[in-house]
Design an enzyme around this catalytic site. Structure first.
Site, PDB file in Angstrom:
ATOM      1  CB  SER A 153      52.287  28.986   6.109  1.00  0.00           C
ATOM      2  OG  SER A 153      53.417  28.321   6.706  1.00  0.00           O
ATOM      3  CE  LYS A 154      52.516  27.079  14.362  1.00  0.00           C
ATOM      4  NZ  LYS A 154      53.287  25.942  15.192  1.00  0.00           N
ATOM      5  NE  ARG A 155      57.006  26.913   5.752  1.00  0.00           N
ATOM      6  CZ  ARG A 155      56.307  25.811   5.992  1.00  0.00           C
ATOM      7  NH1 ARG A 155      56.507  25.212   6.901  1.00  0.00           N
ATOM      8  NH2 ARG A 155      55.402  25.146   5.397  1.00  0.00           N
ATOM      9  CG  ASP A 156      52.708  32.644   4.730  1.00  0.00           C
ATOM     10  OD1 ASP A 156      53.367  32.572   3.962  1.00  0.00           O
ATOM     11  OD2 ASP A 156      51.260  32.271   4.684  1.00  0.00           O
TER      12      ASP A 156
END
Length: 502
Positions: free
Chosen positions: A270-273
């Site tokens: 994910s982009k949030r990782d």
């Protein structure tokens, strides 16, 4: 019913290969995006072809100039160049979709003239109502109702003030292509209905502008993520219409790269990782050579027994057909280990220059170091180049050279032996008699005083002096560190820790 690839599919090879990288300027660049451009870039360079870099910025609500600049910064940091596109120019300019609306309107006019598209006035509510009345599952969506509208019906809708969307007439046959990575793929007839390419009001959609740009720019090979596979069916259908309308003469080859998974579970990274944030990886201290090497391994390998290679070796060997279709997992530890290997491959002066921003960022030196600091860095860099995996480790390893008062780490103090003060005093006494304060002379004096005379094992003997000099349990080589600090400063630090221990 057809089940063979379109015979008009390109056969381009070598210098005729044209690939593209076409991100949307939304958010920070992430490693999955960089792997996409890396594989396209490597394929172009391997074949002697061209990489086109264009920007898909038609979503005004999400796109930003800041993100666009960050994309440029990311590619420049990674040393990935392109042959045509934004900032470079080329024969197919402009290379930002937001500046190409007149071009899209012209292509739409050709599709209208050829009969490939038609006006559609159905609202979402009307489509749902018809599906319900006909016993058709709601999730099947549009029912191709407007295909057969009469001129009178169209006029009636316009009289109501409705503006039409434009839908593509999807061929009523199987759509087959040979994926560069996955082999033959067939989308059965009826897999999807006629779809909107231009919304009411003349707003073109991704499903239209993306393949239109590829067609007009002569893109021969579309290399992108597996998650975009569903849209390939629509692109194949649109390409048939574009060829029939004289917009292009061939269908490109498609290759769908494997997903990149996070470190745990089976979810896409994910982009949030944290691992996904390209600039966070740079902040940690990745060199572009190391990160590109690791990203290349997310679906490809140079050989079964070699994980570390140069970009030149990557280009020489890379073929998109060799990419593994199975998902690849991002492993931060492996990425850092490979980065460490690339750090050790750097020229010593290059490594020294690359750690300057990290030392400056930690407040140890100025952004433009003094000549004295440059000399210290040049002398000290080789001592840690073999020991770090990330450039960001340099301040912790070398910080002691740029401060007057050492801060002792708690774990370093706890790890000192009970006789630390005695060891430090003996060390100072031994070093006071050293006139030629070189690493070899220092080692000889301390070895005699601590190992031979006090009977200490080296691990015990050299621990207290290391903490005195650096404040850490782990540091660059002790004797070379003493030489860099000089005799007076070394003795001062030895006495300072004795006083600290009370």
């Amino acid at each position: 019913m057809s089940s063979t690839p379109d015979p008009r599919t390109t056969t381009a090879t070598g210098a005729d290969v044209r690939v593209r990288f076409c991100p949307s300027p939304t958010g920070l660049p992430h490693v999955g995006l960089i792997r996409t451009v890396l594989f396209n870039w490597a394929y172009a360079r391997h074949n002697g072809g061209k990489l086109v870099f264009r920007i898909e910025d038609t979503d005004a609500a999400r796109d930003s100039e800041e993100s666009y600049q960050q994309l440029l910064e990311a590619l420049r940091w990674m040393n990935i160049d392109w042959d045509e596109g934004v900032e470079v120019g080329g024969p197919h300019a402009p290379y930002r979709q937001s500046q190409r609306h007149d071009i899209y309107r012209g292509v739409l006019d050709k599709l209208v003239a050829s009969g490939a598209v038609y006006e559609s006035y159905s609202t979402a509510e009307e489509i749902d109502a018809r599906n319900e009345a006909n016993g058709r599952a709601k999730q099947l969506g549009y029912d191709n109702f407007d295909r057969h509208l009469t001129d009178e019906q169209k006029a009636a809708f316009r009289a109501e003030g409705r503006e039409p969307a434009w839908r593509l007439r999807v061929p009523d046959e199987d759509l087959t292509f040979v994926d560069l990575i996955r082999g033959e793929v067939t989308f059965p007839a009826g897999s999807f209905p006629d779809f909107v390419i231009v919304r009411a009001g003349g707003i073109p959609l991704y499903t239209f502008v993306n393949p239109v740009d590829d067609a007009l720019m002569g893109i021969t090979h579309v290399i992108r993520g597996e998650d975009l596979m569903p849209s390939t069916a629509r692109q194949l259908a649109l390409y048939r219409a574009l060829i029939d309308a004289g917009v292009t003469s061939f269908v490109p080859r498609f290759g769908h790269m494997p997903l990149v998974l996070g470190e745990t579970g089976n979810k896409k990274l994910s982009k949030r990782d944290p691992q996904a944030d390209l600039f966070l990886q740079r902040e940690k201290g990745f060199v572009h050579e190391g990160l590109l090497n690791y990203l290349a391994l997310l679906g490809w390998s140079l050989s079964h027994d070699r994980d570390v290679f140069s970009l030149e070796e990557l280009i020489a060997a890379f073929d998109i057909a060799d990419v593994n279709p199975n998902p690849a997992r991002f492993d931060q530890k492996k990425a850092e280990a490979i980065n460490g290997d690339h750090i050790r491959m750097l020229d010593a002066a290059d490594f020294a220059a690359r750690i300057v921003p990290y030392l400056a960022g930690a407040g140890l030196i100025a952004e433009q170091p003094t000549e004295e600091h440059r000399a210290i860095i040049a002398a000290a860099a080789p001592l840690v180049q073999e020991r770090v995996q990330l450039l960001g480790e340099a301040p912790g390893m070398l910080g002691f050279l740029f401060v007057s008062d050492v801060e002792y780490a708690e774990d370093a103090l706890k790890g000192l032996p009970a006789n630390a003060a005695e060891v430090l005093t003996a060390s100072a006494h031994a070093l006071e008699g050293v006139s030629d304060f070189t690493a070899a002379a220092v080692q000889d004096a301390l070895s005699r005083a601590l190992v031979e005379e006090l009977g200490l094992k080296p691990r015990v003997a050299y621990g207290p002096p290391r903490v005195a000099l650096t404040g850490r349990r782990v540091s660059p080589p002790l004797f070379e560190s003493m030489e860099l600090l000089g005799k007076d400063e070394t003795l001062r630090r030895l006495h300072a820790l004795v006083a600290h221990l009370g």
